[in-house]
Design an enzyme around this catalytic site. Sequence first.
Site, PDB file in Angstrom:
ATOM      1  N   ARG A 198       0.884  -1.147  -0.132  1.00 54.02           N
ATOM      2  CA  ARG A 198      -0.126  -0.108  -0.001  1.00 54.02           C
ATOM      3  C   ARG A 198       0.891   1.261  -0.185  1.00 54.02           C
ATOM      4  O   ARG A 198       0.378   2.401  -0.283  1.00 54.02           O
ATOM      5  CB  ARG A 198      -1.001   0.014   1.375  1.00 54.02           C
ATOM      6  CG  ARG A 198      -2.093   1.144   0.952  1.00 54.02           C
ATOM      7  CD  ARG A 198      -3.386   0.857   1.945  1.00 54.02           C
ATOM      8  NE  ARG A 198      -3.405  -0.282   2.847  1.00 54.02           N
ATOM      9  CZ  ARG A 198      -2.723   0.019   4.162  1.00 54.02           C
ATOM     10  NH1 ARG A 198      -2.043   1.302   4.357  1.00 54.02           N
ATOM     11  NH2 ARG A 198      -2.530  -0.915   5.025  1.00 54.02           N
ATOM     12  N   TYR A 253     -14.970  17.134 -16.235  1.00 56.28           N
ATOM     13  CA  TYR A 253     -15.456  15.880 -15.708  1.00 56.28           C
ATOM     14  C   TYR A 253     -16.378  15.728 -14.912  1.00 56.28           C
ATOM     15  O   TYR A 253     -16.294  16.301 -13.713  1.00 56.28           O
ATOM     16  CB  TYR A 253     -14.146  14.962 -15.492  1.00 56.28           C
ATOM     17  CG  TYR A 253     -14.381  13.689 -15.453  1.00 56.28           C
ATOM     18  CD1 TYR A 253     -14.500  13.067 -16.676  1.00 56.28           C
ATOM     19  CD2 TYR A 253     -14.498  12.999 -14.260  1.00 56.28           C
ATOM     20  CE1 TYR A 253     -14.933  11.633 -16.763  1.00 56.28           C
ATOM     21  CE2 TYR A 253     -14.659  11.567 -14.526  1.00 56.28           C
ATOM     22  CZ  TYR A 253     -14.917  10.767 -15.495  1.00 56.28           C
ATOM     23  OH  TYR A 253     -15.161   9.418 -15.662  1.00 56.28           O
ATOM     24  N   ASP A 289      -6.157  19.240 -14.515  1.00 59.15           N
ATOM     25  CA  ASP A 289      -6.454  18.167 -15.107  1.00 59.15           C
ATOM     26  C   ASP A 289      -6.173  18.072 -16.502  1.00 59.15           C
ATOM     27  O   ASP A 289      -6.836  18.777 -17.447  1.00 59.15           O
ATOM     28  CB  ASP A 289      -7.926  17.796 -14.587  1.00 59.15           C
ATOM     29  CG  ASP A 289      -8.237  16.379 -15.405  1.00 59.15           C
ATOM     30  OD1 ASP A 289      -7.706  15.809 -16.209  1.00 59.15           O
ATOM     31  OD2 ASP A 289      -9.152  15.530 -14.901  1.00 59.15           O
ATOM     32  N   LYS A 336      -6.854   7.062 -20.175  1.00 62.63           N
ATOM     33  CA  LYS A 336      -7.093   7.619 -21.645  1.00 62.63           C
ATOM     34  C   LYS A 336      -5.696   7.660 -22.293  1.00 62.63           C
ATOM     35  O   LYS A 336      -5.062   6.534 -22.365  1.00 62.63           O
ATOM     36  CB  LYS A 336      -7.680   9.092 -21.323  1.00 62.63           C
ATOM     37  CG  LYS A 336      -8.632   9.383 -20.213  1.00 62.63           C
ATOM     38  CD  LYS A 336      -9.940   8.501 -20.395  1.00 62.63           C
ATOM     39  CE  LYS A 336     -10.811   8.422 -19.172  1.00 62.63           C
ATOM     40  NZ  LYS A 336     -11.238   9.541 -18.661  1.00 62.63           N
TER      41      LYS A 336
HETATM   42  C1  LIG Z   1     -11.863   9.812 -17.321  1.00 68.46           C
HETATM   43  C2  LIG Z   1     -11.334  11.169 -16.747  1.00 68.46           C
HETATM   44  C3  LIG Z   1     -11.572  11.367 -15.402  1.00 68.46           C
HETATM   45  C4  LIG Z   1     -11.499  10.053 -14.572  1.00 68.46           C
HETATM   46  O1  LIG Z   1     -10.533   9.173 -14.677  1.00 68.46           O
HETATM   47  P1  LIG Z   1     -10.894   7.614 -14.351  1.00 68.46           P
HETATM   48  O2  LIG Z   1      -9.427   7.063 -14.678  1.00 68.46           O
HETATM   49  O3  LIG Z   1     -11.922   7.155 -15.388  1.00 68.46           O
HETATM   50  O4  LIG Z   1     -10.964   7.848 -12.852  1.00 68.46           O
HETATM   51  C5  LIG Z   1     -10.843  12.532 -14.860  1.00 68.46           C
HETATM   52  N1  LIG Z   1     -10.838  13.662 -15.809  1.00 68.46           N
HETATM   53  C6  LIG Z   1     -11.035  13.652 -17.025  1.00 68.46           C
HETATM   54  C7  LIG Z   1     -10.667  14.977 -17.825  1.00 68.46           C
HETATM   55  C8  LIG Z   1     -11.295  12.131 -17.541  1.00 68.46           C
HETATM   56  O5  LIG Z   1     -11.625  12.360 -18.881  1.00 68.46           O
END
Ligand SMILES: *Cc1c(COP(=O)(O)O)cnc(C)c1O
Length: 397
Positions: A62, A115, A189, A214
């Site tokens: 962890r 998001y 982000d 992504k």
């Molecule tokens: C998909 C996404 C998230 C969340 O990510 P996960 O890996 O699905 O938890 C956060 N911010 C953006 C811009 C995203 O496209």
Amino acid sequence: MANIRSKEPKPGTLAVHGGEPRNKAHDSVTTPIVWSATYAFADTAEIERYFKGDIEREEYGRYGNPTVRAAEKKLAALEGAEDAALFSSGMAAATTALFELLKGGDHVVLTKDCYRRTRQFVTRFLSRLGIESTLVEPGDEAALRSALRPGRTKVILAESPTNPYLRVADLSLFARARDACPGANLIIDGTFATPVNQRPLDEGVDLVIHSCTKYLGGHNDLLAGVVCGRSGLVQAIRDLRGVLGAVLDPQSAFLLIRGLKTLPLRVNRQNETALAVARWLEQHPRVRQVFYPGLPSHPDHAIARRQMRGFGGVVSFRLRASARETSRVVDACKLATIAPSLGAAETLIEQPAYMSYFELTSEEREAIGIYDDLVRLSVGLEDAEDVIADLEQALSA
Ligand SMILES: *Cc1c(COP(=O)(O)O)cnc(C)c1O
């Protein structure tokens, strides 16, 4: 993309070679998957040396894993960050970072177009802990200024580009807003951009978050999230990860490292395809409006040209069509797969009204800017001509 300024260091070099020294395990060229939940100490003296910080090693799963650590070093190198911490998903990265930086009585500024789950966490969950938030339009400088509460605003959080309208936050403007709030951290982000197209830390941002699910993983086969930034800040967030427990598994870290090797190749290709698709869509009679920061018609085109090396692989567009007619176009696609998510080898298409906001009424969706005729396309690695031909047949079906 000749019109995009280039920055050193070259991401391709870092993606392949950044991070750890050549690993010694069995002279393996690739980073081995260390599949262990716990790590053996030779004796009590070694435990003492470890806790005094005299030696660097693993202790318990962890708190860290060598494969995950190797991936973190590569991600830090890509972002030009001192350190990076990986999580089991993008949401785990975002929520753990926000928990570390906020306490009751604090205030968060968040951009409206973002998001959905991030907005939900801030407005519905953090509010229960007495953390207030203000939502601002991405391009509205006056709204950003008046949202700030110096002394109480501890986090300014923006996506760039945003989902689904690909708004581009002027990062230096956001950094100045942060400077007006002592003790505040600016978090971006950058999932839609990747470090290939944008390096927010160079613009004065404190923390960059990515959903590695992504583009960074890039193959629709793993879930992961990362936080990159100054070492003290990242270490504090990593320590909280050890408490909250949203750790990445070593197999996903291995897949992520493999994905990173082709990141610049994939993203540059997706930049080119998305620009070609966006230009093609913009002249199509059934298309009402195209949202792509690489188009001069996009409200943030000038900022994007200044701040980004490429404009990314996501194109959103509105059709001259009802909700049902829009669905028929999406359903008629043969090459594009109907699925949520973005940033991988496969072209994915979705109608946000149904995919992400199904339970809302048409009016409720419109109030938050999600139109029934909106389509989001994430281009994959197929030939641009094939993606366009697919859209062409779907639009005329
Ligand atoms: C998909 C996404 C998230 C969340 O990510 P996960 O890996 O699905 O938890 C956060 N911010 C953006 C811009 C995203 O496209």
